[in-house]
Design a protein around this motif. Structure first.
Motif, mmCIF file in Angstrom:
data_model
loop_
_atom_site.group_PDB
_atom_site.id
_atom_site.type_symbol
_atom_site.label_atom_id
_atom_site.label_comp_id
_atom_site.label_asym_id
_atom_site.label_seq_id
_atom_site.Cartn_x
_atom_site.Cartn_y
_atom_site.Cartn_z
ATOM 1 N N ASN A 1 0.830 -1.211 0.000
ATOM 2 C CA ASN A 1 0.000 0.000 0.000
ATOM 3 C C ASN A 1 0.861 1.257 0.000
ATOM 4 O OD1 ASN A 1 -2.401 -1.395 -0.091
ATOM 5 N ND2 ASN A 1 -2.859 -1.179 2.075
ATOM 6 N N ILE A 2 1.933 1.241 0.774
ATOM 7 C CA ILE A 2 2.828 2.408 0.792
ATOM 8 C C ILE A 2 3.461 2.605 -0.580
ATOM 9 C CG2 ILE A 2 5.028 3.269 1.718
ATOM 10 C CD1 ILE A 2 4.124 2.034 4.433
ATOM 11 N N GLY A 3 3.893 1.526 -1.212
ATOM 12 C CA GLY A 3 4.464 1.614 -2.559
ATOM 13 C C GLY A 3 3.447 2.121 -3.556
ATOM 14 N N TYR A 4 2.198 1.641 -3.428
ATOM 15 C CA TYR A 4 1.129 2.089 -4.316
ATOM 16 C C TYR A 4 0.885 3.581 -4.131
ATOM 17 C CZ TYR A 4 -3.498 2.820 -6.251
ATOM 18 O OH TYR A 4 -4.562 3.319 -6.956
ATOM 19 N N LEU A 5 0.789 4.019 -2.871
ATOM 20 C CA LEU A 5 0.557 5.441 -2.593
ATOM 21 C C LEU A 5 1.695 6.300 -3.125
ATOM 22 C CD1 LEU A 5 -0.960 5.322 1.000
ATOM 23 C CD2 LEU A 5 -2.121 5.923 -1.127
ATOM 24 N N ASP A 6 2.924 5.818 -2.991
ATOM 25 C CA ASP A 6 4.080 6.564 -3.491
ATOM 26 C C ASP A 6 4.004 6.709 -5.009
ATOM 27 O OD1 ASP A 6 6.670 7.868 -3.235
ATOM 28 O OD2 ASP A 6 7.522 6.028 -4.100
ATOM 29 N N ASN A 7 3.684 5.605 -5.698
ATOM 30 C CA ASN A 7 3.555 5.656 -7.162
ATOM 31 C C ASN A 7 2.376 6.523 -7.588
ATOM 32 O OD1 ASN A 7 5.777 4.032 -7.734
ATOM 33 N ND2 ASN A 7 4.592 2.164 -7.564
ATOM 34 N N ALA A 8 1.265 6.422 -6.868
ATOM 35 C CA ALA A 8 0.092 7.234 -7.186
ATOM 36 C C ALA A 8 0.414 8.720 -6.994
ATOM 37 C CB ALA A 8 -1.096 6.825 -6.317
ATOM 38 N N GLN A 9 1.174 9.041 -5.949
ATOM 39 C CA GLN A 9 1.548 10.440 -5.696
ATOM 40 C C GLN A 9 2.439 10.960 -6.825
ATOM 41 O OE1 GLN A 9 0.501 12.454 -2.989
ATOM 42 N NE2 GLN A 9 1.322 14.035 -4.313
ATOM 43 N N THR A 10 3.341 10.136 -7.313
ATOM 44 C CA THR A 10 4.225 10.521 -8.420
ATOM 45 C C THR A 10 3.397 10.801 -9.673
ATOM 46 O OG1 THR A 10 6.034 9.211 -7.509
ATOM 47 C CG2 THR A 10 6.174 9.761 -9.847
ATOM 48 N N ILE A 11 2.448 9.924 -9.970
ATOM 49 C CA ILE A 11 1.574 10.119 -11.138
ATOM 50 C C ILE A 11 0.737 11.378 -10.954
ATOM 51 C CG2 ILE A 11 -0.412 9.152 -12.382
ATOM 52 C CD1 ILE A 11 0.836 6.357 -11.772
ATOM 53 N N TYR A 12 0.199 11.571 -9.760
ATOM 54 C CA TYR A 12 -0.611 12.755 -9.460
ATOM 55 C C TYR A 12 0.202 14.030 -9.662
ATOM 56 C CZ TYR A 12 -3.125 16.236 -6.701
ATOM 57 O OH TYR A 12 -3.743 17.375 -6.287
ATOM 58 N N ASP A 13 1.416 14.049 -9.107
ATOM 59 C CA ASP A 13 2.285 15.228 -9.236
ATOM 60 C C ASP A 13 2.593 15.532 -10.700
ATOM 61 O OD1 ASP A 13 2.304 15.494 -6.476
ATOM 62 O OD2 ASP A 13 4.277 14.559 -6.231
ATOM 63 N N SER A 14 2.858 14.484 -11.478
ATOM 64 C CA SER A 14 3.161 14.653 -12.897
ATOM 65 C C SER A 14 1.939 15.199 -13.647
ATOM 66 C CB SER A 14 3.592 13.319 -13.502
ATOM 67 O OG SER A 14 3.767 13.434 -14.887
ATOM 68 N N ALA A 15 0.772 14.646 -13.353
ATOM 69 C CA ALA A 15 -0.453 15.113 -14.006
ATOM 70 C C ALA A 15 -0.729 16.569 -13.642
ATOM 71 C CB ALA A 15 -1.637 14.229 -13.600
ATOM 72 N N LYS A 16 -0.514 16.920 -12.390
ATOM 73 C CA LYS A 16 -0.737 18.295 -11.943
ATOM 74 C C LYS A 16 0.229 19.255 -12.652
ATOM 75 C CE LYS A 16 -2.207 20.360 -7.648
ATOM 76 N NZ LYS A 16 -3.250 21.091 -8.286
ATOM 77 N N GLU A 17 1.474 18.828 -12.818
ATOM 78 C CA GLU A 17 2.446 19.652 -13.556
ATOM 79 C C GLU A 17 1.991 19.856 -14.997
ATOM 80 O OE1 GLU A 17 6.372 17.949 -13.265
ATOM 81 O OE2 GLU A 17 6.354 18.072 -11.082
ATOM 82 N N ASN A 18 1.473 18.803 -15.622
ATOM 83 C CA ASN A 18 0.977 18.909 -16.998
ATOM 84 C C ASN A 18 -0.199 19.876 -17.088
ATOM 85 O OD1 ASN A 18 2.844 17.118 -18.040
ATOM 86 N ND2 ASN A 18 1.525 15.351 -17.797
ATOM 87 N N ILE A 19 -1.097 19.804 -16.116
ATOM 88 C CA ILE A 19 -2.248 20.715 -16.104
ATOM 89 C C ILE A 19 -1.771 22.146 -15.887
ATOM 90 C CG2 ILE A 19 -4.324 21.390 -14.824
ATOM 91 C CD1 ILE A 19 -4.800 18.356 -14.356
ATOM 92 N N ASP A 20 -0.845 22.339 -14.952
ATOM 93 C CA ASP A 20 -0.304 23.677 -14.696
ATOM 94 C C ASP A 20 0.339 24.253 -15.958
ATOM 95 O OD1 ASP A 20 -1.115 23.566 -12.060
ATOM 96 O OD2 ASP A 20 0.862 23.024 -11.282
ATOM 97 N N ALA A 21 1.125 23.437 -16.652
ATOM 98 C CA ALA A 21 1.787 23.895 -17.878
ATOM 99 C C ALA A 21 0.739 24.240 -18.946
ATOM 100 C CB ALA A 21 2.741 22.818 -18.395
ATOM 101 N N PHE A 22 -0.289 23.416 -19.051
ATOM 102 C CA PHE A 22 -1.364 23.664 -20.008
ATOM 103 C C PHE A 22 -2.040 24.998 -19.721
ATOM 104 C CE2 PHE A 22 -5.901 23.374 -21.026
ATOM 105 C CZ PHE A 22 -5.842 23.160 -22.397
ATOM 106 N N LEU A 23 -2.381 25.239 -18.451
ATOM 107 C CA LEU A 23 -3.053 26.483 -18.063
ATOM 108 C C LEU A 23 -2.142 27.690 -18.276
ATOM 109 C CD1 LEU A 23 -4.844 25.215 -14.844
ATOM 110 C CD2 LEU A 23 -5.907 25.737 -17.058
#
Length: 190
Positions: A67-89
């Motif tokens: 679960n900790i590994g999953y959360l860590d990977n999910a956080q990495t994906i979330y951060d990357s997606a948020k960066e993409n949205i920020d760049a888009f905006l």
């Protein structure tokens, strides 16, 4: 996920696990056999067709580690997606777009609205357009959901299509109404 489901319900069947995580029953059986050999769970045979599973201490530790590994990977994906949205905006802002309408009151629009609100970007979403009558006149995050006809009354720079599933349909519908193609932004084409 299998260990999580078993821990929540020791009487869960392999078919129920299969349905919950969308894999074949035979794969569930293979994983359960492997987990039993690794000492992560034990089987209690209630009858010839009924099995109750018990997660061992080692199984609980393994589930927590996974679960900790999953959360860590999910956080990495979330951060990357948020960066993409920020760049888009940021890119939209640099192109001179300020007051926009979103078209499609779903998850994508919700994430865009949350990002715009939390980042205090120079992009201003006036409202969200949706063709679903049940959604109209309600709110998504903090923006009213309106019809396309109502959207024409808003002074805006562009319409950002915020639907993945209906991206092309919305685009074609906008074009067929005579809406200016240069004012249509397709999030999923960037």
């Amino acid at each position: 996920m299998i260990l999580n489901l078993i821990e929540k319900d020791p009487n869960i069947t392999q078919r129920e696990i299969s349905t919950a995580i969308n894999i074949a029953v035979s794969m569930v059986n293979t994983y359960i056999d492997m987990y039993e050999k690794e000492g992560l769970l034990e089987k209690e045979h209630i009858s010839t067709k009924t099995v109750r599973y018990h997660i061992t201490k080692k199984g609980i530790e393994r589930r927590k580690f996974l679960n900790i590994g999953y959360l860590d990977n999910a956080q990495t994906i979330y951060d990357s997606a948020k960066e993409n949205i920020d760049a888009f905006l940021y890119n939209l802002s640099n192109k001179g777009y300020k007051d926009i309408l979103l078209y499609g009151a779903g998850e994508v629009a919700e994430i865009l609205l949350q990002t715009i609100t939390s980042k205090n970007t120079p992009i201003n979403v006036l409202a969200v357009i949706d063709d679903n009558l049940k959604k109209q006149q309600k709110y998504l995050v903090n923006k009213q959901i309106i019809s396309f006809k109502e959207a024409l009354d808003y002074k805006h720079d562009a319409i950002l299509i915020s639907s993945y599933a209906n991206n092309e349909i919305i685009y074609m519908n906008l074009v067929s109404t005579g809406y200016d193609k240069n004012k249509i932004i397709k999030y999923f084409d960037i």
